[in-house]
Design an enzyme around this catalytic site. Structure first.
Site, PDB file in Angstrom:
ATOM      1  N   ASN A   1     -11.271  13.646 -52.813  1.00 36.72           N
ATOM      2  CA  ASN A   1     -10.886  14.465 -53.965  1.00 36.72           C
ATOM      3  C   ASN A   1     -10.574  13.596 -55.171  1.00 36.72           C
ATOM      4  O   ASN A   1     -10.138  12.452 -55.042  1.00 36.72           O
ATOM      5  CB  ASN A   1      -9.639  15.296 -53.640  1.00 36.72           C
ATOM      6  CG  ASN A   1      -9.971  16.556 -52.897  1.00 36.72           C
ATOM      7  OD1 ASN A   1     -10.992  17.187 -53.143  1.00 36.72           O
ATOM      8  ND2 ASN A   1      -9.098  16.925 -51.970  1.00 36.72           N
ATOM      9  N   HIS A   2     -10.742  14.173 -56.352  1.00 33.10           N
ATOM     10  CA  HIS A   2     -10.276  13.512 -57.567  1.00 33.10           C
ATOM     11  C   HIS A   2      -8.749  13.509 -57.532  1.00 33.10           C
ATOM     12  O   HIS A   2      -8.133  14.456 -57.039  1.00 33.10           O
ATOM     13  CB  HIS A   2     -10.754  14.286 -58.800  1.00 33.10           C
ATOM     14  CG  HIS A   2     -12.222  14.223 -59.012  1.00 33.10           C
ATOM     15  ND1 HIS A   2     -12.818  13.328 -59.870  1.00 33.10           N
ATOM     16  CD2 HIS A   2     -13.237  14.947 -58.471  1.00 33.10           C
ATOM     17  CE1 HIS A   2     -14.114  13.504 -59.861  1.00 33.10           C
ATOM     18  NE2 HIS A   2     -14.402  14.485 -59.011  1.00 33.10           N
ATOM     19  N   PRO A   3      -8.116  12.476 -58.072  1.00 38.67           N
ATOM     20  CA  PRO A   3      -6.643  12.412 -58.053  1.00 38.67           C
ATOM     21  C   PRO A   3      -6.047  13.302 -59.151  1.00 38.67           C
ATOM     22  O   PRO A   3      -5.756  12.852 -60.257  1.00 38.67           O
ATOM     23  CB  PRO A   3      -6.371  10.932 -58.312  1.00 38.67           C
ATOM     24  CG  PRO A   3      -7.544  10.483 -59.142  1.00 38.67           C
ATOM     25  CD  PRO A   3      -8.716  11.283 -58.651  1.00 38.67           C
ATOM     26  N   PHE A   4      -5.869  14.597 -58.844  1.00 38.31           N
ATOM     27  CA  PHE A   4      -5.444  15.553 -59.872  1.00 38.31           C
ATOM     28  C   PHE A   4      -4.021  15.334 -60.360  1.00 38.31           C
ATOM     29  O   PHE A   4      -3.645  15.816 -61.425  1.00 38.31           O
ATOM     30  CB  PHE A   4      -5.640  17.000 -59.414  1.00 38.31           C
ATOM     31  CG  PHE A   4      -4.787  17.411 -58.256  1.00 38.31           C
ATOM     32  CD1 PHE A   4      -3.515  17.919 -58.451  1.00 38.31           C
ATOM     33  CD2 PHE A   4      -5.271  17.291 -56.966  1.00 38.31           C
ATOM     34  CE1 PHE A   4      -2.739  18.302 -57.385  1.00 38.31           C
ATOM     35  CE2 PHE A   4      -4.492  17.675 -55.887  1.00 38.31           C
ATOM     36  CZ  PHE A   4      -3.218  18.179 -56.096  1.00 38.31           C
TER      37      PHE A   4
ATOM     38  N   THR B   1      -8.409  12.285 -63.854  1.00 33.02           N
ATOM     39  CA  THR B   1      -9.150  12.636 -62.636  1.00 33.02           C
ATOM     40  C   THR B   1     -10.451  11.851 -62.540  1.00 33.02           C
ATOM     41  O   THR B   1     -11.224  12.050 -61.608  1.00 33.02           O
ATOM     42  CB  THR B   1      -9.472  14.142 -62.615  1.00 33.02           C
ATOM     43  OG1 THR B   1     -10.253  14.472 -63.768  1.00 33.02           O
ATOM     44  CG2 THR B   1      -8.197  14.974 -62.568  1.00 33.02           C
TER      45      THR B   1
END
Length: 159
Positions: A23-26, A31
């Site tokens: 996942n993108h680091p939200f 991101t």
């Protein structure tokens, strides 16, 4: 680099299935992949999951399904409908579809699932599967608890 992908035997995976490895680091300042892919020169190492994404035996994944990083295991005998967005683990013999994917039903009743698990039929090689279809087409195409339990699986699978 993402963790490894492990795929079991007799799986049917459409060519258009996608698996998002991470996942993108939200919750980070951005991101952008610069925070998790070293090729951008910002971080020294790629961020990855240590545990593999596992697709067990006899899984069918339909066209354009997306397996997200929060799903680490797709259980044996399950079916993932076309276009599904899989956000969590899928239990064995579940039929899932939708966005996010939800369990629509079980593929087989519980007792039949147990008999299938005990049989380890997926350990058959293609010749063994061919022999099973020739010798017991009713078992291959219409399994029941009775016909599965009557079969001598250890002889067929070498287990």
């Amino acid at each position: 680099m993402p963790g490894p992908l492990v795929i079991g035997r007799y799986c049917s995976i459409a060519k258009t299935v996608r698996s998002a490895p991470i996942n993108h680091p939200f919750d980070a300042i951005t991101t952008h992949p610069a925070l998790y892919e070293r090729k951008f020169g910002v971080v020294e190492n790629d961020i990855h999951y240590d545990d593999p994404q596992v697709i067990e035996d006899d899984v069918w994944i339909g066209h354009n399904a997306m397996i997200l990083p929060s799903c680490r295991r797709i259980g044996r005998g399950s079916i993932i409908g076309a276009g599904a967005i899989v956000t969590r683990d899928v239990p064995r013999y579940a039929v899932v579809a939708g966005n996010p994917a939800k369990i629509l039903r079980e593929r087989f009743p519980t007792e039949l699932q147990q008999a299938l698990e005990e049989s380890c039929w997926w350990m058959l090689d293609l010749q063994g599967l061919r022999d099973l279809v020739r010798d017991h087409p009713d078992l291959a195409f219409h399994p029941s608890v009775e016909n599965i339990r009557a079969e001598r699986w250890a002889e067929r699978t070498g287990q």
